[in-house]
Write a protein that holds these residues in place. Structure first.
Motif, PDB file in Angstrom:
ATOM      1  N   GLU A 241       0.803  -1.650  -0.256  1.00 19.27           N
ATOM      2  CA  GLU A 241       0.223   0.181   0.057  1.00 19.27           C
ATOM      3  C   GLU A 241       1.015   0.772  -0.070  1.00 19.27           C
ATOM      4  O   GLU A 241       2.163   1.469   0.513  1.00 19.27           O
ATOM      5  CB  GLU A 241      -1.172   0.421   1.852  1.00 19.27           C
ATOM      6  N   PRO A 242       0.284   2.196  -0.360  1.00 16.37           N
ATOM      7  CA  PRO A 242       1.537   3.528  -0.421  1.00 16.37           C
ATOM      8  C   PRO A 242       2.301   3.555   0.826  1.00 16.37           C
ATOM      9  O   PRO A 242       1.225   4.152   1.917  1.00 16.37           O
ATOM     10  CB  PRO A 242       0.403   4.513  -0.790  1.00 16.37           C
ATOM     11  N   GLY A 243       3.399   4.335   0.883  1.00 16.29           N
ATOM     12  CA  GLY A 243       4.022   4.039   2.383  1.00 16.29           C
ATOM     13  C   GLY A 243       4.861   2.513   2.574  1.00 16.29           C
ATOM     14  O   GLY A 243       5.473   2.835   3.862  1.00 16.29           O
ATOM     15  N   LEU A 244       3.537   1.845   2.539  1.00 19.37           N
ATOM     16  CA  LEU A 244       3.976   0.553   3.514  1.00 19.37           C
ATOM     17  C   LEU A 244       3.599  -0.890   2.529  1.00 19.37           C
ATOM     18  O   LEU A 244       3.395  -0.953   1.793  1.00 19.37           O
ATOM     19  CB  LEU A 244       2.831   0.256   4.310  1.00 19.37           C
TER      20      LEU A 244
ATOM     21  N   LEU B 250      -4.559  -7.373 -12.171  1.00 19.42           N
ATOM     22  CA  LEU B 250      -3.393  -6.735 -13.051  1.00 19.42           C
ATOM     23  C   LEU B 250      -2.931  -7.752 -13.929  1.00 19.42           C
ATOM     24  O   LEU B 250      -2.850  -7.439 -15.216  1.00 19.42           O
ATOM     25  CB  LEU B 250      -2.736  -6.250 -12.421  1.00 19.42           C
ATOM     26  N   ALA B 251      -2.462  -9.088 -14.033  1.00 12.24           N
ATOM     27  CA  ALA B 251      -2.216 -10.167 -14.466  1.00 12.24           C
ATOM     28  C   ALA B 251      -2.971 -10.599 -15.655  1.00 12.24           C
ATOM     29  O   ALA B 251      -2.593 -10.304 -17.026  1.00 12.24           O
ATOM     30  CB  ALA B 251      -2.332 -10.834 -13.766  1.00 12.24           C
TER      31      ALA B 251
ATOM     32  N   ASP C 246       3.509  -1.503 -14.305  1.00  9.63           N
ATOM     33  CA  ASP C 246       2.060  -0.991 -14.654  1.00  9.63           C
ATOM     34  C   ASP C 246       1.599  -0.411 -12.627  1.00  9.63           C
ATOM     35  O   ASP C 246       3.088  -0.569 -12.215  1.00  9.63           O
ATOM     36  CB  ASP C 246       0.659  -2.333 -14.652  1.00  9.63           C
ATOM     37  N   THR C 247       1.174   0.714 -12.833  1.00 11.25           N
ATOM     38  CA  THR C 247       0.739   0.967 -11.316  1.00 11.25           C
ATOM     39  C   THR C 247      -0.235   0.731 -10.626  1.00 11.25           C
ATOM     40  O   THR C 247      -1.600   0.636 -10.878  1.00 11.25           O
ATOM     41  CB  THR C 247       0.838   2.220 -11.635  1.00 11.25           C
ATOM     42  N   PRO C 248      -0.038  -0.284  -9.352  1.00 11.69           N
ATOM     43  CA  PRO C 248      -0.863  -0.913  -8.161  1.00 11.69           C
ATOM     44  C   PRO C 248      -1.617   0.081  -7.476  1.00 11.69           C
ATOM     45  O   PRO C 248      -3.144  -0.169  -7.386  1.00 11.69           O
ATOM     46  CB  PRO C 248      -0.821  -2.454  -8.227  1.00 11.69           C
ATOM     47  N   HIS C 249      -0.986   0.756  -6.833  1.00 12.67           N
ATOM     48  CA  HIS C 249      -1.281   1.990  -6.682  1.00 12.67           C
ATOM     49  C   HIS C 249       0.114   3.197  -7.262  1.00 12.67           C
ATOM     50  O   HIS C 249       1.523   3.297  -7.184  1.00 12.67           O
ATOM     51  CB  HIS C 249      -1.629   1.086  -4.984  1.00 12.67           C
TER      52      HIS C 249
ATOM     53  N   ALA D 182       4.638  -2.536 -10.566  1.00  9.16           N
ATOM     54  CA  ALA D 182       4.573  -4.204 -11.197  1.00  9.16           C
ATOM     55  C   ALA D 182       5.446  -3.740 -12.439  1.00  9.16           C
ATOM     56  O   ALA D 182       4.679  -3.486 -13.189  1.00  9.16           O
ATOM     57  CB  ALA D 182       3.036  -4.594 -10.792  1.00  9.16           C
ATOM     58  N   VAL D 183       6.613  -4.623 -12.452  1.00  6.49           N
ATOM     59  CA  VAL D 183       7.060  -5.341 -13.377  1.00  6.49           C
ATOM     60  C   VAL D 183       7.786  -6.197 -13.449  1.00  6.49           C
ATOM     61  O   VAL D 183       7.690  -7.455 -12.881  1.00  6.49           O
ATOM     62  CB  VAL D 183       8.638  -4.400 -12.715  1.00  6.49           C
TER      63      VAL D 183
END
Length: 369
Positions: free
Chosen positions: A172-175, A203-204, A337-340, A345-346
């Motif tokens: 999650e953002p920051g964690l 996402l996948a 991609d940008t999960p959050h 995610a790479v």
């Protein structure tokens, strides 16, 4: 393990893609923590040919591959692992294959040097049906069983913290939440290869990710000689981007489908590289699915062994090891991609992670930071 001070970057996955992001972050002066669920890298990063095949790529893959080449050469010196600037020989065993190589040379010039039959046999010593070939001089070879571990050790010396045997729970953002506590991180890269669907299933699915299963073997070199270059064949032409723009490639594909339908159906990339101990890594076949049965049929190994024995001009080969390779596969060669917020995610979804990861990582961090 819960951290009080955040790191600049948390990397999930200590395969070559994850390590590449850690290397790139260190070069930018960032603090880095790497999480890996196993005690060491055991996936695609150690099960491959150790072949940095930049010359056979096209488009973005070629751009990343050439950037990665520079990083491999630098890291080999600094981290102290085995590397060879030996290039790749592409052996032609039919006139249409030689025509494709002439077309490749016309486009790439000195990056694809044409060889006559005697020059091919001098470099790699194959059966008598070889008629010529090409040398791709910029390609590299490393030992995939050694290099990722050496890079991880080097990163540790640069101040990177590794959390081995630590599974990802969520981000999650920051964690980053793990099986051993939480890590605070300003940015996160999730580089878990073919297991991206375990972390971000939606996402996948959106990117069409599946697993590609390979059959690979290590055999004794029947000729007991030193082979510096990697070896590709006509079957390899069907699998690398640089050959796709060659006008006569469809003729090679049609002939191989007619003459060797089982090999084409198995997705055979008939190639080999030599390990530092003199043995040959040979393969490989390609099959795609989300989940594979755990049972292996012997026919695929027999196909690879028979094709390689014929290529080497010997009746049979002594098998030392067998394994399944595996990598993430998708319609596009790279998944980013940008999960959050503040996370990426790479995954390299084309089987060329060793070739391109260091170039990809620079691009990802340019965007993420």
């Amino acid at each position: 393990m819960t951290s009080s001070e955040p790191v600049d970057l948390a990397v999930i996955g200590a395969g070559i893609v994850g390590l590449a992001h850690a290397v790139e972050a260190v070069s930018r002066g960032l603090s880095v923590a790497v999480l890996e669920r196993d005690e060491r890298a055991t996936g695609a990063s150690v099960r491959n040919f150790g072949h940095g095949c930049a010359s056979a790529q096209a488009g973005l893959s070629l751009e990343y591959g050439m950037a990665a080449r520079r990083q491999w050469l630098r890291l080999a010196k600094e981290a102290g692992f085995w590397i060879r600037e030996a290039g790749t020989v592409v052996a032609a065993r039919a006139d249409d294959e030689m025509t494709v190589l002439n077309e490749l040379h016309d486009r790439l010039g000195a990056a694809a040097v044409l060889l006559d039959r005697s020059a091919v046999l001098k470099r790699v010593g194959l059966a008598d049906d070889v008629i010529g070939g090409a040398l791709l001089p910029l390609d590299l070879r490393v030992d995939p069983r050694e290099a990722p571990a050496a890079i991880a050790r080097w990163l540790t010396e640069q101040g990177v913290t590794f959390h081995w045997g630590t599974a990802l729970a969520s981000t999650e953002p920051g964690l980053v939440r793990t099986s051993r506590g939480s890590i605070r991180a300003r940015r996160t890269v999730v580089a878990v290869g073919h297991d991206i669907d375990y972390v971000y299933p939606d996402l996948a699915e959106r990117h069409g990710v599946r697993r590609c299963r390979l059959r690979m073997l290590r055999v004794t070199d029947p000729h007991a000689r030193t082979l510096d270059p990697a070896l590709l064949t006509g079957h390899s032409m069907l699998r690398y981007g640089a050959f796709e723009d060659c006008p006569t490639l469809p003729a090679v594909r049609a002939r191989l489908q007619r003459e060797e339908p089982e090999a084409v159906a198995a997705g055979l990339n008939l190639m080999f590289t030599q390990r530092p101990d003199g043995s040959l890594t040979i393969g490989d076949t390609h099959h795609y699915d989300h989940t594979f049965d755990p049972f292996d049929d012997e026919e695929l190994d027999e196909l690879v062994l028979a094709q390689t024995a014929r290529l080497l001009g010997v009746p049979n080969l002594q098998v030392l090891q067998r394994w399944r390779g595996v990598y993430a596969s998708a319609p596009e060669p790279f998944l980013v991609d940008t999960p959050h917020e503040d996370a990426r995610a790479v995954s390299v979804t084309s089987g060329i992670g060793m070739t391109t990861a260091f170039g990809l990582a620079a691009s990802v961090l340019d965007d993420l930071l």
